[in-house]
Design an enzyme around this catalytic site. Sequence first.
Site, mmCIF file in Angstrom:
data_model
loop_
_atom_site.group_PDB
_atom_site.id
_atom_site.type_symbol
_atom_site.label_atom_id
_atom_site.label_comp_id
_atom_site.label_asym_id
_atom_site.label_seq_id
_atom_site.Cartn_x
_atom_site.Cartn_y
_atom_site.Cartn_z
ATOM 1 N N ILE A 261 50.258 46.732 -32.138
ATOM 2 C CA ILE A 261 50.665 47.038 -33.508
ATOM 3 C C ILE A 261 52.186 47.006 -33.498
ATOM 4 O O ILE A 261 52.837 47.907 -32.952
ATOM 5 C CB ILE A 261 50.138 48.416 -33.963
ATOM 6 C CG1 ILE A 261 48.607 48.449 -33.896
ATOM 7 C CG2 ILE A 261 50.613 48.724 -35.392
ATOM 8 C CD1 ILE A 261 48.000 49.797 -34.250
ATOM 9 N N MET A 262 52.738 45.983 -34.089
ATOM 10 C CA MET A 262 54.170 45.693 -33.943
ATOM 11 C C MET A 262 54.985 46.463 -34.991
ATOM 12 O O MET A 262 55.477 45.897 -35.967
ATOM 13 C CB MET A 262 54.401 44.188 -34.043
ATOM 14 C CG MET A 262 53.586 43.392 -33.048
ATOM 15 S SD MET A 262 53.954 41.621 -33.021
ATOM 16 C CE MET A 262 53.375 41.119 -34.647
ATOM 17 N N ASP A 263 55.131 47.755 -34.754
ATOM 18 C CA ASP A 263 55.796 48.633 -35.718
ATOM 19 C C ASP A 263 57.266 48.830 -35.340
ATOM 20 O O ASP A 263 57.614 48.825 -34.161
ATOM 21 C CB ASP A 263 55.067 49.987 -35.742
ATOM 22 C CG ASP A 263 55.459 50.831 -36.942
ATOM 23 O OD1 ASP A 263 56.066 50.287 -37.881
ATOM 24 O OD2 ASP A 263 55.159 52.036 -36.935
ATOM 25 N N GLY A 264 58.092 49.004 -36.357
ATOM 26 C CA GLY A 264 59.505 49.312 -36.127
ATOM 27 C C GLY A 264 60.463 48.200 -36.513
ATOM 28 O O GLY A 264 61.675 48.327 -36.292
ATOM 29 N N THR B 221 54.085 50.399 -31.123
ATOM 30 C CA THR B 221 55.497 50.744 -31.000
ATOM 31 C C THR B 221 55.930 51.546 -32.224
ATOM 32 O O THR B 221 55.184 51.689 -33.186
ATOM 33 C CB THR B 221 56.357 49.480 -30.875
ATOM 34 O OG1 THR B 221 56.095 48.624 -32.005
ATOM 35 C CG2 THR B 221 56.048 48.720 -29.599
#
Length: 272
Positions: free
Chosen positions: A33-36, A214
């Site tokens: 989950i490519m958060d940020g 992240t």
Amino acid sequence: MAGNILCSASSFIRKCIFGVLRVGPIPNHIAFIMDGNRRYAKKQKLSHDGAAGGGGRYDAGFWALMVMLLYCQELGVKYITAYAFSIDNFKRKPEEVESLMTSMLEKFHLLDILVKLLAVRVHFAGNLELLSNELRASAMELTEATAAYSKSVLTICIAYTSRDEILHAVRESCEQKRIDLEFRNDDDDEIKLMKVEKNMYMAVAPDPDIIIRTGGENRLSNFLLWQSCWSHLHSMWVLWPEIGVWNLVFAILNFQRNKTYCLEMKKKEEEL
């Protein structure tokens, strides 16, 4: 000269660490989950919309994914899944969505070159009908062009939510059962679990062993809800564009430490 020495030393150390990791169980499937990305853009003073420089955070996020793909391939992880764009993201400002779609189309062309060098099969999971004709056609072309590769499988979840995936799978299964009952003299009106799972967007890959998020959040955000009941969830504070090899190493070490417990719990539930 000094740069080359440092690069060689870094590569040697990484290979040694990966060799130690391979003594234990290596996950078959890692989902990210490519958060940020937004916080990274703010931190780096990059534009959020389509203004000049607005694609910077998307560039950084794309290369972070490519680095993770390389590391996973080196470790022996066959399936890699990335949560790239949720259906809910269409609710953002129109200029931001347009900027992201434009950047995504550019990245598809670059991805086409890179995955062929790495022998990676690319699969897109999601409601692709929600994409523009150009973006959807590019995704389909990339899928077809890499269909014969088998070294790794990269699934990109775009225009995706898990609820939409489950709804899609149930609708498709009901329609198939209706056809069977009407035209194939099938007297069994029960829809089997296997049929529903076969109609999932994610049917191309096994359930993830690890889901890495992240950005410091501890939620799935409508991602792989059906597939994640026995997945090891690993949250990290690092922003997605800044993820590195040590973050991946710690996530896998954590998975190895908890794998036996997860398998025991899964076995107990199956016996009930």
